[in-house]
Scaffold this motif. Sequence first.
Motif, PDB file in Angstrom:
ATOM      1  N   PHE A 143      32.217  24.181  -7.003  1.00  0.00           N
ATOM      2  CA  PHE A 143      32.892  25.550  -7.292  1.00  0.00           C
ATOM      3  C   PHE A 143      33.788  25.789  -5.713  1.00  0.00           C
ATOM      4  N   PRO A 144      34.873  24.775  -5.519  1.00  0.00           N
ATOM      5  CA  PRO A 144      35.339  25.044  -4.151  1.00  0.00           C
ATOM      6  C   PRO A 144      36.180  26.567  -4.172  1.00  0.00           C
ATOM      7  N   HIS A 145      36.394  27.073  -5.302  1.00  0.00           N
ATOM      8  CA  HIS A 145      37.275  28.111  -5.257  1.00  0.00           C
ATOM      9  C   HIS A 145      36.670  29.548  -5.848  1.00  0.00           C
ATOM     10  N   SER A 146      35.228  29.354  -5.839  1.00  0.00           N
ATOM     11  CA  SER A 146      34.583  30.550  -6.387  1.00  0.00           C
ATOM     12  C   SER A 146      34.514  31.907  -5.205  1.00  0.00           C
ATOM     13  N   LYS A 147      34.637  33.122  -5.935  1.00  0.00           N
ATOM     14  CA  LYS A 147      34.609  34.189  -4.970  1.00  0.00           C
ATOM     15  C   LYS A 147      33.031  34.229  -4.440  1.00  0.00           C
ATOM     16  N   TYR A 148      32.049  33.319  -4.588  1.00  0.00           N
ATOM     17  CA  TYR A 148      30.664  33.445  -4.084  1.00  0.00           C
ATOM     18  C   TYR A 148      30.802  32.831  -2.986  1.00  0.00           C
ATOM     19  N   LEU A 149      31.811  32.004  -2.544  1.00  0.00           N
ATOM     20  CA  LEU A 149      31.816  30.875  -1.542  1.00  0.00           C
ATOM     21  C   LEU A 149      31.541  31.430  -0.139  1.00  0.00           C
ATOM     22  N   PRO A 150      31.908  32.481   0.176  1.00  0.00           N
ATOM     23  CA  PRO A 150      31.456  33.258   1.540  1.00  0.00           C
ATOM     24  C   PRO A 150      30.002  33.443   1.733  1.00  0.00           C
ATOM     25  N   TRP A 151      29.402  34.107   0.564  1.00  0.00           N
ATOM     26  CA  TRP A 151      28.100  34.199   0.796  1.00  0.00           C
ATOM     27  C   TRP A 151      27.400  32.853   0.610  1.00  0.00           C
ATOM     28  N   ILE A 152      27.739  32.197   0.068  1.00  0.00           N
ATOM     29  CA  ILE A 152      27.024  30.541  -0.167  1.00  0.00           C
ATOM     30  C   ILE A 152      26.984  29.931   1.177  1.00  0.00           C
ATOM     31  N   LYS A 153      28.086  29.974   1.847  1.00  0.00           N
ATOM     32  CA  LYS A 153      28.378  29.278   3.219  1.00  0.00           C
ATOM     33  C   LYS A 153      27.372  30.037   4.064  1.00  0.00           C
ATOM     34  N   ASN A 154      27.388  31.456   4.104  1.00  0.00           N
ATOM     35  CA  ASN A 154      26.636  32.280   4.952  1.00  0.00           C
ATOM     36  C   ASN A 154      25.138  31.943   4.882  1.00  0.00           C
ATOM     37  N   GLU A 155      24.670  31.827   3.593  1.00  0.00           N
ATOM     38  CA  GLU A 155      23.323  31.455   3.318  1.00  0.00           C
ATOM     39  C   GLU A 155      22.909  30.265   3.605  1.00  0.00           C
ATOM     40  N   GLN A 156      23.661  29.102   3.547  1.00  0.00           N
ATOM     41  CA  GLN A 156      23.548  27.753   3.943  1.00  0.00           C
ATOM     42  C   GLN A 156      23.510  27.584   5.306  1.00  0.00           C
ATOM     43  N   LYS A 157      24.230  28.444   6.131  1.00  0.00           N
ATOM     44  CA  LYS A 157      24.062  28.690   7.768  1.00  0.00           C
ATOM     45  C   LYS A 157      22.717  29.010   7.916  1.00  0.00           C
ATOM     46  N   ARG A 158      22.363  30.006   7.599  1.00  0.00           N
ATOM     47  CA  ARG A 158      21.270  30.767   7.692  1.00  0.00           C
ATOM     48  C   ARG A 158      19.877  29.756   7.401  1.00  0.00           C
ATOM     49  N   PHE A 159      19.996  29.187   6.191  1.00  0.00           N
ATOM     50  CA  PHE A 159      18.767  28.605   5.821  1.00  0.00           C
ATOM     51  C   PHE A 159      18.649  27.221   6.860  1.00  0.00           C
ATOM     52  N   GLU A 160      19.826  26.957   7.332  1.00  0.00           N
ATOM     53  CA  GLU A 160      19.854  25.687   7.948  1.00  0.00           C
ATOM     54  C   GLU A 160      19.070  25.765   9.221  1.00  0.00           C
ATOM     55  N   GLU A 161      19.399  27.152   9.914  1.00  0.00           N
ATOM     56  CA  GLU A 161      18.940  27.616  11.263  1.00  0.00           C
ATOM     57  C   GLU A 161      17.636  27.771  10.987  1.00  0.00           C
ATOM     58  N   LEU A 162      17.088  28.317   9.751  1.00  0.00           N
ATOM     59  CA  LEU A 162      15.554  28.796   9.577  1.00  0.00           C
ATOM     60  C   LEU A 162      14.836  27.444   9.205  1.00  0.00           C
ATOM     61  N   LEU A 163      15.624  26.242   8.752  1.00  0.00           N
ATOM     62  CA  LEU A 163      14.913  25.079   8.737  1.00  0.00           C
ATOM     63  C   LEU A 163      14.597  24.413   9.885  1.00  0.00           C
ATOM     64  N   GLU A 164      15.449  24.408  10.687  1.00  0.00           N
ATOM     65  CA  GLU A 164      15.444  23.832  12.192  1.00  0.00           C
ATOM     66  C   GLU A 164      14.371  24.412  12.759  1.00  0.00           C
ATOM     67  N   LYS A 165      14.133  26.071  12.772  1.00  0.00           N
ATOM     68  CA  LYS A 165      13.204  26.767  13.515  1.00  0.00           C
ATOM     69  C   LYS A 165      11.881  26.305  12.823  1.00  0.00           C
ATOM     70  N   TYR A 166      11.862  26.068  11.462  1.00  0.00           N
ATOM     71  CA  TYR A 166      10.836  25.716  10.672  1.00  0.00           C
ATOM     72  C   TYR A 166      10.061  24.447  11.061  1.00  0.00           C
ATOM     73  N   TRP A 167      10.843  23.469  11.336  1.00  0.00           N
ATOM     74  CA  TRP A 167      10.596  22.002  11.616  1.00  0.00           C
ATOM     75  C   TRP A 167       9.956  22.373  12.998  1.00  0.00           C
ATOM     76  N   LYS A 168      10.685  23.075  13.759  1.00  0.00           N
ATOM     77  CA  LYS A 168      10.085  23.321  15.249  1.00  0.00           C
ATOM     78  C   LYS A 168       8.832  23.775  15.290  1.00  0.00           C
ATOM     79  N   LEU A 169       8.549  24.878  14.501  1.00  0.00           N
ATOM     80  CA  LEU A 169       7.314  25.438  14.437  1.00  0.00           C
ATOM     81  C   LEU A 169       6.139  24.640  14.040  1.00  0.00           C
ATOM     82  N   ARG A 170       6.454  23.956  12.817  1.00  0.00           N
ATOM     83  CA  ARG A 170       5.628  22.975  12.317  1.00  0.00           C
ATOM     84  C   ARG A 170       5.059  21.877  13.407  1.00  0.00           C
TER      85      ARG A 170
END
Length: 392
Positions: A232-259
Amino acid sequence: MKIFVGIILLLNVWLWADTEIPYSAETISQFKGLRNSLLESLRNKKSDEVVSTIHYIKEMAPDEFAIDNLEMLQIYLLIERYDLAVDLWLGEYEKCGENVQYSFATDSLLKYLDANMNLEDSSVVKEVLEKSALSVVDKEQKSLYEILLKMRNFFEIRNKFNVMHIKAYDRPTGTYVDKLANRYEGVSLSDPVSGKLLLENRVRGWSHYYADETPECVAKLIASLKEFEQWFPHSKYLPWIKNEQKRFEELLEKYWKLRNYYKEKLYTGGIGVEGWYSNGNWEIGIPIQFWRFLIVPTVDLDDGNWIFIFGFDLFEMKHLKIVPFAGLWDPYVAGMQTEFRLWLEKYPDSKFGGAAYLSLKVRYMMKYGELENDGKKGLAHLFYAGIGFHFW
């Protein structure tokens, strides 16, 4: 015109927050009547009346004073209007950690919603999201509900009652009871008008530790967010999707580092206590390590003699450590020990960063000194088995 009125009302909310209500008593009385009508329509399962009443209330009060977004979300979920609920759910998660407005009322409608759609209950959230994902026809909304389902454990929605109350110990009954928080003392819950606006953190965000999610689950969520962007490249929800993707990617990096925190601990040092056994004799050591270098004051429990052992951290990985060593005093010693870590703490301490581990050890030691009862110097070859508890 409606937009202008909405802006004025929202400014009033901001200006009058925590002081007084920006609506007249007559208007508030209308809100009460509309909320009662809303409750009756809900009980009678008149979905169209429910939706139209909500629309009418929002025209009168575009802010969340008369009915807040959490109440609307609960209502739409109860009448199974998942198409109307999805924007509200995303909005709640989007405002995670922010102080938002609850409605003015503590009435029968609020009690009904919390009793029949308590979104503070994680099992209810899971059940309703699964049902929503299966029920909606629209592919975009179905994908959104599937994403919300995967990220649900990272959020906690707080209802109004629990926001206003704390758990307090009641001495007469010996139990914990709900007590009105200090900042709301003097506010009567029997009176639906509190005399001031209620602005609180309605949605809490949890770290991966408290969410109890594995890195694999977070990775699947990120994959779903990326798929949504592709589909859905033209979805109105895309800003939220991208923001959450970035946030969870950072979280995953911290997660692996912590584990995998142990990787930063290797060859760094620490302190511990270890016990050794050989031929009916026990020794206790206190290993202290600085970088790769160890000093281990060791006492022989049989004769009380001390040996100061100096070691070098030759090789180390998560579950294995090899240390050659030599000792001064009497007797002189030299040898090699191998350590097998049986247990490591899952996460390091959040405040100090330290972690503990338990290890099984084997040691070969060559001793030279007064080993015989006749006082003559001699050479002995000994093998030890030991166990250690360490902090690093």
